[in-house]
Design an enzyme around this catalytic site. Sequence first.
Site, PDB file in Angstrom:
ATOM      1  N   TYR A 125      67.338  65.214 119.759  1.00 42.17           N
ATOM      2  CA  TYR A 125      66.124  65.644 119.066  1.00 42.17           C
ATOM      3  C   TYR A 125      65.274  66.588 119.902  1.00 42.17           C
ATOM      4  O   TYR A 125      64.175  66.962 119.491  1.00 42.17           O
ATOM      5  CB  TYR A 125      65.266  64.426 118.690  1.00 42.17           C
ATOM      6  CG  TYR A 125      65.807  63.691 117.488  1.00 42.17           C
ATOM      7  CD1 TYR A 125      66.990  62.983 117.580  1.00 42.17           C
ATOM      8  CD2 TYR A 125      65.139  63.707 116.279  1.00 42.17           C
ATOM      9  CE1 TYR A 125      67.497  62.306 116.490  1.00 42.17           C
ATOM     10  CE2 TYR A 125      65.639  63.032 115.186  1.00 42.17           C
ATOM     11  CZ  TYR A 125      66.818  62.340 115.291  1.00 42.17           C
ATOM     12  OH  TYR A 125      67.316  61.683 114.215  1.00 42.17           O
ATOM     13  N   LYS A 132      76.298  54.424 123.551  1.00 40.36           N
ATOM     14  CA  LYS A 132      77.697  54.826 123.395  1.00 40.36           C
ATOM     15  C   LYS A 132      78.172  55.316 124.763  1.00 40.36           C
ATOM     16  O   LYS A 132      78.690  56.431 124.927  1.00 40.36           O
ATOM     17  CB  LYS A 132      77.797  55.926 122.314  1.00 40.36           C
ATOM     18  CG  LYS A 132      79.204  56.272 121.885  1.00 40.36           C
ATOM     19  CD  LYS A 132      79.822  55.277 120.942  1.00 40.36           C
ATOM     20  CE  LYS A 132      81.248  55.656 120.615  1.00 40.36           C
ATOM     21  NZ  LYS A 132      81.965  54.632 119.836  1.00 40.36           N
ATOM     22  N   ASP A 139      78.361  51.645 117.400  1.00 38.66           N
ATOM     23  CA  ASP A 139      79.159  51.429 116.180  1.00 38.66           C
ATOM     24  C   ASP A 139      79.363  49.943 115.934  1.00 38.66           C
ATOM     25  O   ASP A 139      79.280  49.458 114.801  1.00 38.66           O
ATOM     26  CB  ASP A 139      80.489  52.204 116.216  1.00 38.66           C
ATOM     27  CG  ASP A 139      81.109  52.285 117.590  1.00 38.66           C
ATOM     28  OD1 ASP A 139      80.382  52.130 118.579  1.00 38.66           O
ATOM     29  OD2 ASP A 139      82.326  52.500 117.686  1.00 38.66           O
ATOM     30  N   ASP A 197      67.197  56.321 115.123  1.00 37.36           N
ATOM     31  CA  ASP A 197      66.889  56.824 113.788  1.00 37.36           C
ATOM     32  C   ASP A 197      67.843  56.203 112.767  1.00 37.36           C
ATOM     33  O   ASP A 197      67.427  55.651 111.738  1.00 37.36           O
ATOM     34  CB  ASP A 197      67.036  58.357 113.802  1.00 37.36           C
ATOM     35  CG  ASP A 197      66.367  59.007 112.610  1.00 37.36           C
ATOM     36  OD1 ASP A 197      65.703  58.298 111.840  1.00 37.36           O
ATOM     37  OD2 ASP A 197      66.510  60.228 112.448  1.00 37.36           O
TER      38      ASP A 197
END
Length: 361
Positions: free
Chosen positions: A124, A191, A225, A249
């Site tokens: 972002y 991740k 995930d 988000d």
Amino acid sequence: MTHKVTLIPGDGIGYEVSLAATRCIQASGADIQWDHCLAGADALEKTGELLPAAALDSIKKNKVALKGPITTPIGTGFRSVNVAIRQALELFACVRPAKTYSGVRSRFSGIDLVIIRENSEDLYSGIEFEEGKPETKDLISQIQSAVKKKIRMDSGISIKPISKFASERIVRFAFNYALANKRKKVTCVHKANIMKFTDGLFLESARQVAKEFEGKIIFEEAIVDNMAMQLVQKPHNYEVLVLPNLYGDSISELCACLIGGLGIAPGANIGSEMAVFEAVHGSAPKYKGKNKANPTAMILSGVLMLRYLKENQAADRLEQAVSQVILEGKSVTYDLKPDPLDPSSVGTSEMADAIIEKLKK
Ligand code: NAD
């Protein structure tokens, strides 16, 4: 005590839900003086600027703002005004509680978790290189020669900066939030198995900060995930989640749907000196001016704002009034009815009226 608060209604459904929220907040007993400011599409039309300096100056002066959603075009056009406000005011922590209220249609009951999203960096940051531009091709050539890996010349590039400073700051915020709100566990979502130098740094920073809270707060780690799956299967296993910007988000939208939808999910953007309160949802342009949108997310963002202002009694009264109206299930918007086409659903302003009625009792 009178509190001066900046009010940015936003655009799309922003005006309707902001009006509903300010009426309910006023009825809660808190004494708020609103400083009305424009930002977004309407500001562009009226002032020629998307984010007029007056809006930022007002927040800097008042230290607190309530903000409606602002539209951001996808793909092309201007960058997000919402992200610009968070970055300009260093509102580094996005706090999004996901709590089920009785009476809301949801697969689960008793969910009460909080998402703490890093708000200042990650993908972002707005550092992007457009496909086909000479500087993008230069950058691709430099990267290729540095890492000996192929990147297609017709690629666009977005940069994902994640710093030790901002990672430690958000994780420390999450642990302190857990302590202050009697939560027992913080889960760091990442991740790091794929992005070793960005998410890896976020995770390592989290592990270091967790040591400061050993014996007080439990620390857990989860790959994003897997986290998405776990949240859908066993949401009760989680209390406070801390995540980099992009995962924060997406996961907060997932959590909003676990508790009954975007119409009821509130949020806060908090910095060391000021805070801006806003719903998780966007401007839902298709409902603009239709008196159809659910005002709950915006009203509950107002509850978070009242707690920030230490107006706890007003906050408790308002939250209770909202929860009673939802539980009764009569004066609620379409999205809170078992059948969204139920003709007995009410509009944005009528739901606010019902909440205000409860506050009078
Ligand atoms: P959205 O949240 O505006 O709407 C998605 C869908 O969710 C709507 O079509 C509607 O079905 C439902 N919904 C959302 N809010 C609701 C409410 N209060 N009551 C009832 N139903 C509601 O998401 P989008 O369509 O992806 O985004 C629209 C615009 O908003 C985009 O320009 C996006 O960039 C912007 N946006 C702004 C913010 C913000 O201001 N903080 C946040 C997210 C999206």
